[in-house]
Design a protein around this motif. Sequence first.
Motif, short mmCIF file in Angstrom:
data_model
loop_
_atom_site.label_atom_id
_atom_site.label_comp_id
_atom_site.label_asym_id
_atom_site.label_seq_id
_atom_site.Cartn_x
_atom_site.Cartn_y
_atom_site.Cartn_z
N GLY A 139 -7.97 -7.32 2.13
CA GLY A 139 -8.16 -8.56 1.19
C GLY A 139 -9.75 -8.69 0.96
N PRO A 140 -10.03 -10.09 0.24
CA PRO A 140 -11.46 -10.37 0.41
C PRO A 140 -11.89 -10.54 1.71
CG PRO A 140 -10.09 -11.47 -1.17
CD PRO A 140 -9.25 -10.81 -0.46
N GLY A 141 -13.32 -10.35 2.12
CA GLY A 141 -13.75 -10.29 3.26
C GLY A 141 -12.98 -9.49 4.45
N GLU A 142 -12.39 -8.43 4.16
CA GLU A 142 -11.89 -7.65 4.98
C GLU A 142 -12.21 -6.11 4.85
OE1 GLU A 142 -7.85 -10.13 6.09
OE2 GLU A 142 -7.57 -8.40 4.51
N THR A 171 -9.49 -5.31 9.28
CA THR A 171 -10.08 -6.25 10.10
C THR A 171 -11.33 -7.21 9.47
OG1 THR A 171 -11.91 -6.83 11.88
CG2 THR A 171 -11.87 -4.37 10.87
N LYS A 172 -11.39 -8.26 9.80
CA LYS A 172 -12.50 -9.18 9.17
C LYS A 172 -13.85 -9.06 9.86
CE LYS A 172 -9.67 -13.00 8.25
NZ LYS A 172 -9.18 -12.68 7.15
N SER A 193 0.76 -1.04 0.25
CA SER A 193 -0.08 -0.01 0.04
C SER A 193 0.74 1.32 -0.13
CB SER A 193 -0.72 -0.07 1.27
OG SER A 193 -1.54 1.22 1.65
N ALA A 194 0.41 2.36 -0.84
CA ALA A 194 1.24 3.33 -0.65
C ALA A 194 0.81 4.39 0.59
CB ALA A 194 0.63 4.29 -1.97
N ILE A 232 -16.64 -6.31 3.12
CA ILE A 232 -17.73 -6.82 3.89
C ILE A 232 -19.07 -6.27 3.74
CG2 ILE A 232 -18.24 -7.62 6.29
CD1 ILE A 232 -15.30 -6.90 7.11
N PRO A 233 -19.96 -7.01 3.31
CA PRO A 233 -21.41 -6.57 2.88
C PRO A 233 -22.00 -5.65 4.20
CG PRO A 233 -21.19 -8.76 2.54
CD PRO A 233 -19.90 -8.58 3.10
#
Length: 345
Positions: free
Chosen positions: A35-38, A108-109, A2-3, A86-87
Amino acid sequence: MSARTSKAVFLKSYPNGLPTADDFEIREIDAPSPGPGEMLCRTVWMSVDPYMRGRMRPDVKSYIPPFSLDAPLEGGAVSEVIESNIPDFAPGDYVVDFAGGWKEYYVTKGERTQKAMPNLAPLPAWLGVLGMPGMTAWAGVTQIMDPKEGETLFVSGAAGAVGSVVCQLGKLRGARVVASAGSAEKIRWLTEEAGVDVALNYKDYKNAAELTRALSEAAPKGVDCYFENVGGMHLEAALNCIAPGARIALCGMISMYNNTEPEPGPPNLVNLIGRGVMARGFIVSEYADKAMEFASEVAPLVAAGKIKFQQTEYDGLDEAPGAFIGLFHGDNAGKAVIRVGPDKT
Ligand SMILES: NC(=O)c1ccc[n+]([C@@H]2O[C@H](COP(=O)([O-])OP(=O)(O)OC[C@H]3O[C@@H](n4cnc5c(N)ncnc54)[C@H](OP(=O)(O)O)[C@@H]3O)[C@@H](O)[C@H]2O)c1
């Protein structure tokens, strides 16, 4: 990579006795990417809490693992969601996280993340009266001590984040409340704002015998409920004055957290037997399933001004170590919070 960079506080060494500024180090690290789900969150306010001292002892087995020297510290935070995969969470939401603090950005998840509602209360209140300390107070009062009208409730550490809520919940249940705290200004707040019946400045008393004399005058019929935040001479005095059938909520013993040698227990534990006392230690997470019950009782009381709260604010992550150390000197009145980033609410 990440920048974005993120200031973060690390523990440089495990403290020996009272922590010092040298035990902490502020570093600039790369902000993580979700990432996915985070989701990526920006810390707005963070909390410093006495229990964190227990996580600075790598050799002591506890209910929560010790901090690593290789990762930023963790602590309660109210944060703004910046990016979300995360929805249930969207950018712009404000959330409360158990492990978000001590850094500007974190991922965080969302498994233990709750929403903060800035329309109901200012963001820092979600770390105090409506957050973990408020829930701790409520659990000790309603699930352990259950003070009845006319009974006497003694609260140590009474002007802090937990104790101040215990005092007021006790008054709302019709108890006579005797509070103990460590400065004239805290005593004034407890009597004039929180409405306790008697407030004792424990620094006026040299030992448990002197505190016992003051407590027995303040609680002539004995102590039916004791909310323990401090330990040491407070516990000894409370046990000297304890009434038959009393209930004790063992929440914390801050006077012992920086001890380098084990401290002998109070010599009068035997009073528990003859007086049929119930003493129950607890960790707030044990009552996680009652969080809605807590919120539905306490949030309206806060909104109606029937439970008052104080907070001591510090500015910027650089002040976090000093604010944490200040907990052991009584520098905070009510909840100690650090403004980490701009609060746009
Ligand atoms: N069981 C749980 O799940 C749980 C959850 C949260 C907190 N706790 C415990 O509850 C207690 C209060 O926590 P909090 O977050 O509300 O902290 P707090 O009361 O807001 O801050 C700590 C206060 O403790 C007092 N203190 C510090 N050293 C002391 C000493 N040697 N003797 C007497 N008082 C001392 C100071 O006030 P004075 O000016 O009055 O000295 C200080 O302001 C702590 O023991 C904490 O570990 C337990």
